[in-house]
Design a protein around this motif. Structure first.
Motif, PDB file in Angstrom:
ATOM      1  N   LEU A 172       1.075  -1.231  -0.090  1.00  0.00           N
ATOM      2  CA  LEU A 172      -0.013   0.060  -0.025  1.00  0.00           C
ATOM      3  C   LEU A 172       1.058   1.572  -0.196  1.00  0.00           C
ATOM      4  O   LEU A 172       0.317   2.112   0.491  1.00  0.00           O
ATOM      5  CB  LEU A 172      -0.305   0.091   1.223  1.00  0.00           C
ATOM      6  CG  LEU A 172      -1.996  -1.179   1.277  1.00  0.00           C
ATOM      7  CD1 LEU A 172      -2.541  -0.899   2.864  1.00  0.00           C
ATOM      8  CD2 LEU A 172      -2.584  -1.190  -0.143  1.00  0.00           C
ATOM      9  N   GLU A 173       1.816   1.311   0.477  1.00  0.00           N
ATOM     10  CA  GLU A 173       2.989   2.321   0.380  1.00  0.00           C
ATOM     11  C   GLU A 173       4.156   3.008  -1.152  1.00  0.00           C
ATOM     12  O   GLU A 173       4.138   2.411  -1.428  1.00  0.00           O
ATOM     13  CB  GLU A 173       4.296   2.286   0.786  1.00  0.00           C
ATOM     14  CG  GLU A 173       5.112   3.039   2.044  1.00  0.00           C
ATOM     15  CD  GLU A 173       5.652   3.234   2.571  1.00  0.00           C
ATOM     16  OE1 GLU A 173       6.444   3.845   3.159  1.00  0.00           O
ATOM     17  OE2 GLU A 173       5.798   1.702   3.520  1.00  0.00           O
ATOM     18  N   PRO A 174       3.232   3.634  -1.498  1.00  0.00           N
ATOM     19  CA  PRO A 174       4.212   4.665  -3.224  1.00  0.00           C
ATOM     20  C   PRO A 174       5.320   4.377  -2.598  1.00  0.00           C
ATOM     21  O   PRO A 174       6.134   4.016  -3.753  1.00  0.00           O
ATOM     22  CB  PRO A 174       3.721   5.939  -2.827  1.00  0.00           C
ATOM     23  CG  PRO A 174       1.896   6.099  -2.080  1.00  0.00           C
ATOM     24  CD  PRO A 174       2.290   5.001  -1.158  1.00  0.00           C
ATOM     25  N   GLY A 175       6.083   4.815  -2.212  1.00  0.00           N
ATOM     26  CA  GLY A 175       7.585   4.985  -1.392  1.00  0.00           C
ATOM     27  C   GLY A 175       8.415   3.905  -1.767  1.00  0.00           C
ATOM     28  O   GLY A 175       9.306   3.329  -2.102  1.00  0.00           O
ATOM     29  N   VAL A 176       7.506   2.420  -1.556  1.00  0.00           N
ATOM     30  CA  VAL A 176       7.771   1.191  -2.094  1.00  0.00           C
ATOM     31  C   VAL A 176       8.070   1.053  -3.372  1.00  0.00           C
ATOM     32  O   VAL A 176       9.295   0.196  -3.860  1.00  0.00           O
ATOM     33  CB  VAL A 176       7.062  -0.056  -0.541  1.00  0.00           C
ATOM     34  CG1 VAL A 176       8.376  -1.009  -1.642  1.00  0.00           C
ATOM     35  CG2 VAL A 176       8.011   0.766   0.714  1.00  0.00           C
ATOM     36  N   HIS A 177       7.254   1.740  -4.064  1.00  0.00           N
ATOM     37  CA  HIS A 177       7.143   1.200  -5.624  1.00  0.00           C
ATOM     38  C   HIS A 177       7.245   2.511  -6.432  1.00  0.00           C
ATOM     39  O   HIS A 177       6.702   2.509  -7.394  1.00  0.00           O
ATOM     40  CB  HIS A 177       6.030   0.542  -5.057  1.00  0.00           C
ATOM     41  CG  HIS A 177       5.074  -0.466  -4.960  1.00  0.00           C
ATOM     42  ND1 HIS A 177       5.626  -2.167  -5.294  1.00  0.00           N
ATOM     43  CD2 HIS A 177       4.816  -0.320  -3.575  1.00  0.00           C
ATOM     44  CE1 HIS A 177       5.127  -3.162  -3.980  1.00  0.00           C
ATOM     45  NE2 HIS A 177       4.818  -2.030  -3.468  1.00  0.00           N
ATOM     46  N   GLY A 178       7.820   3.378  -5.433  1.00  0.00           N
ATOM     47  CA  GLY A 178       8.060   4.327  -7.186  1.00  0.00           C
ATOM     48  C   GLY A 178       7.195   5.313  -7.345  1.00  0.00           C
ATOM     49  O   GLY A 178       6.833   6.445  -8.211  1.00  0.00           O
ATOM     50  N   GLY A 179       6.285   5.358  -6.352  1.00  0.00           N
ATOM     51  CA  GLY A 179       5.553   6.762  -6.547  1.00  0.00           C
ATOM     52  C   GLY A 179       3.922   5.741  -6.847  1.00  0.00           C
ATOM     53  O   GLY A 179       3.997   4.546  -6.867  1.00  0.00           O
ATOM     54  N   TRP A 180       2.455   6.779  -6.754  1.00  0.00           N
ATOM     55  CA  TRP A 180       1.439   5.907  -7.237  1.00  0.00           C
ATOM     56  C   TRP A 180       1.371   4.936  -7.679  1.00  0.00           C
ATOM     57  O   TRP A 180       0.425   3.920  -7.861  1.00  0.00           O
ATOM     58  CB  TRP A 180       0.317   6.801  -6.718  1.00  0.00           C
ATOM     59  CG  TRP A 180      -0.091   7.825  -5.712  1.00  0.00           C
ATOM     60  CD1 TRP A 180       1.136   9.402  -5.303  1.00  0.00           C
ATOM     61  CD2 TRP A 180      -0.764   7.349  -4.066  1.00  0.00           C
ATOM     62  NE1 TRP A 180       0.382   9.586  -3.773  1.00  0.00           N
ATOM     63  CE2 TRP A 180      -0.334   9.055  -3.001  1.00  0.00           C
ATOM     64  CE3 TRP A 180      -0.978   6.556  -3.069  1.00  0.00           C
ATOM     65  CZ2 TRP A 180      -0.255   8.077  -1.595  1.00  0.00           C
ATOM     66  CZ3 TRP A 180      -1.530   6.414  -2.415  1.00  0.00           C
ATOM     67  CH2 TRP A 180      -1.125   7.580  -1.571  1.00  0.00           C
ATOM     68  N   ALA A 181       1.705   5.642  -9.071  1.00  0.00           N
ATOM     69  CA  ALA A 181       1.354   4.441 -10.115  1.00  0.00           C
ATOM     70  C   ALA A 181       2.196   3.411 -10.005  1.00  0.00           C
ATOM     71  O   ALA A 181       1.432   2.089 -10.729  1.00  0.00           O
ATOM     72  CB  ALA A 181       1.949   5.862 -11.291  1.00  0.00           C
ATOM     73  N   GLY A 182       2.994   3.352  -9.174  1.00  0.00           N
ATOM     74  CA  GLY A 182       3.977   1.872  -9.319  1.00  0.00           C
ATOM     75  C   GLY A 182       2.824   1.206  -7.829  1.00  0.00           C
ATOM     76  O   GLY A 182       2.646  -0.498  -8.270  1.00  0.00           O
ATOM     77  N   LEU A 183       1.770   1.585  -7.468  1.00  0.00           N
ATOM     78  CA  LEU A 183       1.234   0.303  -6.962  1.00  0.00           C
ATOM     79  C   LEU A 183       0.050  -0.184  -7.330  1.00  0.00           C
ATOM     80  O   LEU A 183      -0.720  -1.179  -6.714  1.00  0.00           O
ATOM     81  CB  LEU A 183       0.094   1.409  -5.423  1.00  0.00           C
ATOM     82  CG  LEU A 183       1.004   2.606  -4.685  1.00  0.00           C
ATOM     83  CD1 LEU A 183       0.058   3.070  -3.919  1.00  0.00           C
ATOM     84  CD2 LEU A 183       1.804   1.201  -3.453  1.00  0.00           C
ATOM     85  N   LEU A 184      -0.523   0.248  -8.862  1.00  0.00           N
ATOM     86  CA  LEU A 184      -1.403   0.192  -9.689  1.00  0.00           C
ATOM     87  C   LEU A 184      -1.085  -1.937  -9.699  1.00  0.00           C
ATOM     88  O   LEU A 184      -2.188  -2.682  -9.337  1.00  0.00           O
ATOM     89  CB  LEU A 184      -1.372   0.155 -10.805  1.00  0.00           C
ATOM     90  CG  LEU A 184      -2.185  -0.341 -11.293  1.00  0.00           C
ATOM     91  CD1 LEU A 184      -3.826   0.436 -11.570  1.00  0.00           C
ATOM     92  CD2 LEU A 184      -1.726   0.405 -13.655  1.00  0.00           C
TER      93      LEU A 184
END
Length: 240
Positions: A172-184
């Motif tokens: 759920l954390e954007p910082g772990v996946h390079g931003g909000w788009a990475g959470l998809l």
């Protein structure tokens, strides 16, 4: 003569394993709270975990089924199915996405971890498989069971983005996946798992209802019958 299905709400084995589920869930969460107080973990973080919330829902469900066997609303079976789906998926998602590789099949993990991610999910899932619902499960209505997971997701993102920057899980954390788009991708996986799991649980509930008519009849007889307005009793229409 067709033999009655032995597992119903008033059967001794069913009552016994529901008591076991209740005790394990209560003990695990009490242990968690003890550790929370000792470690200084904020309660706002501890109770924000889906694992904790789903286990608390199981405690409420088991208490309800044990104490109020004859006084359940029409929507109770859908509540039972939804809680079953939540707790079973808690165990599945933990094993697939959150557990360390050496934890997936290991039983050397701490008691609370094993209880909340393995024992309680397995026992509640078994309860759903063995004890038919009182009413018919309408599979299309199971879409409403998704409201809680989706609401949890939105609330977690709003909290992390607008309040304190804390997220309960890495997916759920954007910082772990390079931003909000990475959470998809990671979040989409979880939502897809919930969607499939929820409709699978609902489908199994509908199937068990159809294949155990004797159990259904016995369970429905435990509900309190509403008095008829045409009752011959002289006090049938009197109010206290």
């Amino acid at each position: 003569m067709r033999r009655r299905w032995p597992f119903h709400d008033r059967a001794v084995p069913v009552i016994s394993w529901r008591i076991v589920i209740l005790l394990v869930a209560v003990l695990a969460e009490a242990w968690n709270i003890k550790n929370m107080l000792a470690s200084g973990e904020p309660a706002t973080e501890h109770f924000a975990y889906f694992t904790v919330q789903s286990n608390i829902l199981v405690i409420i469900l088991m208490l309800w089924m044990l104490v109020a066997q004859g006084h359940r609303p029409a929507w109770f079976d859908h509540l039972r199915g939804a809680v079953t789906a939540y707790i079973v998926l808690t165990g599945v998602i933990y094993a697939v996405l959150l557990a360390q590789p050496d934890e997936v099949w290991s039983w050397s993990i701490e008691f609370t971890n094993a209880a909340q991610h393995r024992i309680v999910p397995a026992l509640v899932g078994l309860d759903w498989l063995l004890v038919p619902t009182i009413g018919r499960i309408r599979i299309r209505r199971a879409v409403w069971w998704m409201l809680y997971p989706v609401g949890y997701l939105v609330c977690s993102w709003l909290r992390g983005a607008l309040i304190d920057g804390w997220y309960p899980y890495p997916f759920l954390e954007p910082g772990v996946h390079g931003g909000w788009a990475g959470l998809l991708w990671p979040t989409g996986q979880v939502l897809l798992a919930f969607c499939i799991g929820i409709f699978l649980v609902a489908g199994l509930g509908a199937l068990r209802y159809r294949t155990a008519p004797d159990a259904r009849a016995r369970s429905s007889s435990s509900l309190t019958a509403k008095p008829s307005s045409t009752s011959s009793s002289p006090h049938s229409n009197s109010s206290p």
